[in-house]
Write an enzyme that holds these catalytic residues in place. Structure first.
Site, PDB file in Angstrom:
ATOM      1  N   ARG A 162     -14.974  43.087  -4.969  1.00  0.00           N
ATOM      2  CA  ARG A 162     -13.802  42.422  -5.524  1.00  0.00           C
ATOM      3  C   ARG A 162     -12.632  43.393  -5.596  1.00  0.00           C
ATOM      4  NH1 ARG A 162     -18.195  40.797  -8.725  1.00  0.00           N
ATOM      5  NH2 ARG A 162     -18.615  38.544  -8.700  1.00  0.00           N
ATOM      6  N   ARG A 193     -13.068  39.702   0.972  1.00  0.00           N
ATOM      7  CA  ARG A 193     -14.404  39.481   0.410  1.00  0.00           C
ATOM      8  C   ARG A 193     -15.075  38.296   1.092  1.00  0.00           C
ATOM      9  NH1 ARG A 193     -17.606  40.256  -4.225  1.00  0.00           N
ATOM     10  NH2 ARG A 193     -18.296  38.388  -5.321  1.00  0.00           N
ATOM     11  N   LYS A 238     -18.084  42.380 -12.107  1.00  0.00           N
ATOM     12  CA  LYS A 238     -17.701  41.342 -13.057  1.00  0.00           C
ATOM     13  C   LYS A 238     -18.808  41.157 -14.087  1.00  0.00           C
ATOM     14  CE  LYS A 238     -15.981  36.553 -12.959  1.00  0.00           C
ATOM     15  NZ  LYS A 238     -15.744  35.394 -12.061  1.00  0.00           N
ATOM     16  N   TYR A 241     -19.529  29.195   1.322  1.00  0.00           N
ATOM     17  CA  TYR A 241     -19.511  29.804   2.647  1.00  0.00           C
ATOM     18  C   TYR A 241     -20.242  28.939   3.666  1.00  0.00           C
ATOM     19  CZ  TYR A 241     -18.006  33.698  -0.203  1.00  0.00           C
ATOM     20  OH  TYR A 241     -17.317  34.472  -1.098  1.00  0.00           O
ATOM     21  N   HIS A 276     -22.918  37.823  -7.145  1.00  0.00           N
ATOM     22  CA  HIS A 276     -22.724  36.491  -7.710  1.00  0.00           C
ATOM     23  C   HIS A 276     -23.739  36.231  -8.820  1.00  0.00           C
ATOM     24  CE1 HIS A 276     -20.526  34.720  -3.952  1.00  0.00           C
ATOM     25  NE2 HIS A 276     -19.715  35.352  -4.780  1.00  0.00           N
ATOM     26  N   HIS A 286      -8.660  38.783  -1.637  1.00  0.00           N
ATOM     27  CA  HIS A 286      -9.944  38.114  -1.836  1.00  0.00           C
ATOM     28  C   HIS A 286     -10.491  37.552  -0.523  1.00  0.00           C
ATOM     29  CE1 HIS A 286     -12.885  36.902  -4.824  1.00  0.00           C
ATOM     30  NE2 HIS A 286     -12.970  35.712  -4.257  1.00  0.00           N
TER      31      HIS A 286
END
Length: 332
Positions: free
Chosen positions: A162, A262, A187, A294, A285, A259
């Site tokens: 990220r 990514r 995150k 995706y 994730h 982003h």
């Protein structure tokens, strides 16, 4: 127990006690919630003609919160995602208020019942391999900034980190010995290690050697030596995308944000046949379901599925033009 009517004291305790002390929320979360309540208090000051320090919890009922959310859309031009983000902060405060001011339980429950606004989910944008090659070739590596930008872009596309993870990397987070990898704080305070490919290792080794390795030094510093800002990275990516558009026409029609780099990493893994669970692990994730976006965006994967099916037989109809007179009447 605090006074239910003492909203200012309750709001301050929400930030200092609940977010900072009990939940140990990240600076990003605190800043986002702070901005939400700044907007809410300014709106209350104009609508209710009360100073923020004079507000009571009873002033912030569901009708008022709904009007505030509507004003975000009509006056600030916020979309559904931004509206829902602000509502998340408001809900978090009211859940805390439910414990501290139970006498206002009715008002609180009606606010908590305000639903999120639904919105269309567009397919994610990503870079194809020719676009990646053009973007990586765009920085002028004869200059210090060009070498930094090339190293940054290559690392971001290969690792899928990220933006905040990339800008926070230090020399000590990069291991270039056996089993080369980069270590980051992701995150939700989750730590993870991402392996580095040989080309990335070579570029990072040369870049770190040029800087002089110090474990506490920022890996990709700004021109002044500090940490790159989000806006700075956005400008950097936009500049190189514009230059790469001269050799790769498809980049001219794409809006490439940091982003998207990514997303490019995720699509590279998906198209290489990597399992969804492994992609989620690679990207950090929380859920495997997050990688579904995706699958939705990969047209090549869907074409491969179509190729495995038996085509449905059908006959092409034959066009027969209308009689000239009937055509004249139909055109009237």
């Amino acid at each position: 127990m605090r006074s239910a009517a003492n909203f200012p004291s309750l709001l301050q305790a929400f930030f200092t006690t609940r977010l900072m002390r009990q939940r140990k929320a990240s600076p990003h979360t605190i800043a986002s919630y702070r901005d939400t309540f700044r907007l809410l208090l300014h709106f209350a000051q104009k609508r209710l003609r009360k100073a923020p320090s004079q507000l009571g919890l009873e002033d912030l009922d569901a009708l008022f919160i709904g009007a505030f959310l509507d004003s975000l859309e009509s006056h600030r031009g916020n979309g559904a995602r931004s509206r829902n983000l602000r509502l998340t902060a408001v809900r978090s405060f009211f859940r805390y208020a439910a414990l501290e001011a139970p006498a206002h339980g009715g008002i609180i429950q009606r606010v908590l019942a305000i639903p999120n606004q639904r919105h269309p989910r567009a397919m994610v944008s990503f870079l194809t391999r020719p676009e990646i090659d053009a973007l990586l070739a765009a920085p002028n590596q004869e200059t210090w900034l060009g070498r930094r930008d090339h190293a940054f872009l290559l690392t971001a596309i290969q690792t899928g980190l990220r933006l905040s993870e990339m800008t926070g990397l230090q020399h000590g987070d990069v291991s270039l010995g056996p089993g080369p990898h980069v270590h980051c704080h992701g995150k939700g305070r989750k730590e993870r290690c991402t392996p580095l490919a040989k080309p990335t290792v070579a570029v990072l080794r040369a870049w770190i050697r040029e800087q002089g390795r110090e474990d506490s030094k920022i890996l990709f510093p700004s021109a002044r030596g500090g940490r790159l800002s989000a806006v700075g990275v956005q400008h950097m990516v936009a500049r190189h995308v514009a230059n790469a558009g001269a050799t790769c026409a498809t980049l001219r029609q794409k809006r490439v944000s940091p982003h998207v780099l990514r997303h490019a990493a995720a699509m590279e893994l998906l198209q290489a046949g990597v399992d969804r669970a492994m992609i989620a692990l690679w990207l950090g994730h929380e859920s495997v379901e997050t990688t579904q976006i995706y699958l939705d965006a990969d047209l090549a994967l869907k074409e491969a599925v179509l190729a495995k099916t038996k085509p449905i037989k059908s006959k092409t109809g034959r066009y027969r033009p209308d009689d000239n007179l009937l055509a004249f009447l139909s055109g009237l």
